[in-house]
Each structure stands twice: as C-alpha cells, then as structure tokens.
Motif scaffolding. Structure first.
Motif, mmCIF file in Angstrom:
data_model
loop_
_atom_site.group_PDB
_atom_site.id
_atom_site.type_symbol
_atom_site.label_atom_id
_atom_site.label_comp_id
_atom_site.label_asym_id
_atom_site.label_seq_id
_atom_site.Cartn_x
_atom_site.Cartn_y
_atom_site.Cartn_z
ATOM 1 N N MET A 1 0.820 -1.189 0.000
ATOM 2 C CA MET A 1 0.000 0.000 0.000
ATOM 3 C C MET A 1 0.869 1.260 0.000
ATOM 4 S SD MET A 1 -3.304 0.750 2.201
ATOM 5 C CE MET A 1 -3.925 2.366 2.456
ATOM 6 N N GLN A 2 1.925 1.254 0.743
ATOM 7 C CA GLN A 2 2.840 2.394 0.775
ATOM 8 C C GLN A 2 3.448 2.625 -0.604
ATOM 9 O OE1 GLN A 2 3.174 4.502 3.200
ATOM 10 N NE2 GLN A 2 4.855 5.700 2.390
ATOM 11 N N ASP A 3 3.792 1.538 -1.307
ATOM 12 C CA ASP A 3 4.351 1.666 -2.646
ATOM 13 C C ASP A 3 3.348 2.316 -3.591
ATOM 14 O OD1 ASP A 3 6.738 0.503 -1.883
ATOM 15 O OD2 ASP A 3 6.142 -1.496 -2.539
ATOM 16 N N GLU A 4 2.090 1.944 -3.466
ATOM 17 C CA GLU A 4 1.036 2.523 -4.303
ATOM 18 C C GLU A 4 0.876 4.012 -3.996
ATOM 19 O OE1 GLU A 4 -2.106 3.060 -6.970
ATOM 20 O OE2 GLU A 4 -0.574 1.508 -6.820
ATOM 21 N N ARG A 5 0.890 4.373 -2.739
ATOM 22 C CA ARG A 5 0.765 5.773 -2.336
ATOM 23 C C ARG A 5 1.936 6.587 -2.887
ATOM 24 N NH1 ARG A 5 2.830 8.824 1.805
ATOM 25 N NH2 ARG A 5 1.553 10.576 2.442
ATOM 26 N N GLU A 6 3.128 6.050 -2.752
ATOM 27 C CA GLU A 6 4.313 6.749 -3.245
ATOM 28 C C GLU A 6 4.270 6.895 -4.763
ATOM 29 O OE1 GLU A 6 9.124 6.271 -3.105
ATOM 30 O OE2 GLU A 6 7.968 5.760 -1.318
ATOM 31 N N ARG A 7 3.790 5.888 -5.455
ATOM 32 C CA ARG A 7 3.672 5.954 -6.909
ATOM 33 C C ARG A 7 2.706 7.063 -7.319
ATOM 34 N NH1 ARG A 7 0.206 4.926 -10.529
ATOM 35 N NH2 ARG A 7 -1.249 3.879 -9.131
ATOM 36 N N ARG A 8 1.576 7.157 -6.618
ATOM 37 C CA ARG A 8 0.594 8.190 -6.929
ATOM 38 C C ARG A 8 1.157 9.581 -6.653
ATOM 39 N NH1 ARG A 8 -3.779 5.712 -3.499
ATOM 40 N NH2 ARG A 8 -4.237 7.874 -3.039
ATOM 41 N N ILE A 9 1.897 9.716 -5.563
ATOM 42 C CA ILE A 9 2.520 11.010 -5.242
ATOM 43 C C ILE A 9 3.529 11.376 -6.320
ATOM 44 C CG2 ILE A 9 4.058 12.211 -3.633
ATOM 45 C CD1 ILE A 9 2.664 10.541 -1.392
ATOM 46 N N LYS A 10 4.343 10.419 -6.719
ATOM 47 C CA LYS A 10 5.353 10.672 -7.745
ATOM 48 C C LYS A 10 4.701 11.114 -9.055
ATOM 49 C CE LYS A 10 8.903 7.903 -8.036
ATOM 50 N NZ LYS A 10 9.774 6.746 -8.314
ATOM 51 N N GLU A 11 3.640 10.427 -9.448
ATOM 52 C CA GLU A 11 2.940 10.786 -10.681
ATOM 53 C C GLU A 11 2.340 12.189 -10.592
ATOM 54 O OE1 GLU A 11 0.058 7.736 -11.458
ATOM 55 O OE2 GLU A 11 1.596 6.301 -12.103
ATOM 56 N N ARG A 12 1.741 12.508 -9.453
ATOM 57 C CA ARG A 12 1.126 13.825 -9.294
ATOM 58 C C ARG A 12 2.191 14.923 -9.255
ATOM 59 N NH1 ARG A 12 -1.932 17.433 -10.960
ATOM 60 N NH2 ARG A 12 -2.649 18.914 -9.399
ATOM 61 N N ALA A 13 3.297 14.671 -8.571
ATOM 62 C CA ALA A 13 4.381 15.653 -8.520
ATOM 63 C C ALA A 13 4.919 15.919 -9.931
ATOM 64 C CB ALA A 13 5.500 15.169 -7.600
ATOM 65 N N PHE A 14 5.015 14.875 -10.735
ATOM 66 C CA PHE A 14 5.465 15.030 -12.113
ATOM 67 C C PHE A 14 4.478 15.875 -12.917
ATOM 68 C CE2 PHE A 14 5.821 13.475 -16.535
ATOM 69 C CZ PHE A 14 7.147 13.808 -16.773
ATOM 70 N N GLU A 15 3.182 15.630 -12.717
ATOM 71 C CA GLU A 15 2.155 16.439 -13.394
ATOM 72 C C GLU A 15 2.279 17.911 -13.011
ATOM 73 O OE1 GLU A 15 -1.530 14.697 -12.179
ATOM 74 O OE2 GLU A 15 -1.242 12.907 -13.394
ATOM 75 N N LEU A 16 2.495 18.175 -11.733
ATOM 76 C CA LEU A 16 2.650 19.554 -11.264
ATOM 77 C C LEU A 16 3.881 20.202 -11.890
ATOM 78 C CD1 LEU A 16 1.800 18.955 -7.505
ATOM 79 C CD2 LEU A 16 0.365 20.159 -9.177
ATOM 80 N N TRP A 17 4.961 19.460 -11.950
ATOM 81 C CA TRP A 17 6.202 19.942 -12.551
ATOM 82 C C TRP A 17 5.979 20.306 -14.014
ATOM 83 C CZ3 TRP A 17 9.473 17.118 -16.102
ATOM 84 C CH2 TRP A 17 10.710 17.725 -16.340
ATOM 85 N N GLN A 18 5.302 19.427 -14.741
ATOM 86 C CA GLN A 18 5.022 19.699 -16.148
ATOM 87 C C GLN A 18 4.118 20.916 -16.308
ATOM 88 O OE1 GLN A 18 3.535 15.814 -17.432
ATOM 89 N NE2 GLN A 18 5.301 15.683 -18.786
ATOM 90 N N ARG A 19 3.092 21.001 -15.470
ATOM 91 C CA ARG A 19 2.147 22.108 -15.554
ATOM 92 C C ARG A 19 2.836 23.457 -15.343
ATOM 93 N NH1 ARG A 19 -2.339 22.140 -11.153
ATOM 94 N NH2 ARG A 19 -0.708 23.240 -10.043
ATOM 95 N N GLU A 20 3.865 23.469 -14.510
ATOM 96 C CA GLU A 20 4.585 24.712 -14.223
ATOM 97 C C GLU A 20 5.730 24.976 -15.206
ATOM 98 O OE1 GLU A 20 5.745 25.235 -10.174
ATOM 99 O OE2 GLU A 20 3.696 24.948 -9.434
ATOM 100 N N GLY A 21 5.778 24.221 -16.276
ATOM 101 C CA GLY A 21 6.777 24.482 -17.306
ATOM 102 C C GLY A 21 8.057 23.674 -17.186
#
Length: 53
Positions: A1-21
């Motif tokens: 479960m922790q691995d799944e949570r970390e994966r989701r955080i990583k994906e969302r952080a990447f989306e935020l990074w892309q959104r900000e250029g």
C-alpha cells in the motif's frame, strides 16, 4: 500500500512539474503539494466508504 501511495505522489508531482513548465528547483514543493493532495483524496474516499457502509 505504501508503494502505491508513493507511486501516486510521484505521478502527481510530475504532473505539477510539467504544468509549471518543467522548471528545475521546485521538486520538493511539487512533492509536498502532491502528498497533500493524495492525502486529502484518500481521506475523502475513506469518508465516502464509511458513510455508504
């Protein structure tokens, strides 16, 4: 479960990074924001599951 949570955080952080250029130097801010968002979503899902049970 922790691995799944970390994966989701990583994906969302990447989306935020892309959104900000895709600029360098904000990885920690993106990670922390993603953590907050995922935590909020998880709490909301748990509340909904409990209210429908």
């Amino acid at each position: 479960m922790q691995d799944e949570r970390e994966r989701r955080i990583k994906e969302r952080a990447f989306e935020l990074w892309q959104r900000e250029g895709s600029l360098d130097g904000r990885s920690l801010a993106h990670w922390l924001q993603a953590e907050r968002e995922i935590k909020k979503r998880t709490k909301r899902k748990r509340r909904l599951a409990m209210s429908s049970a």
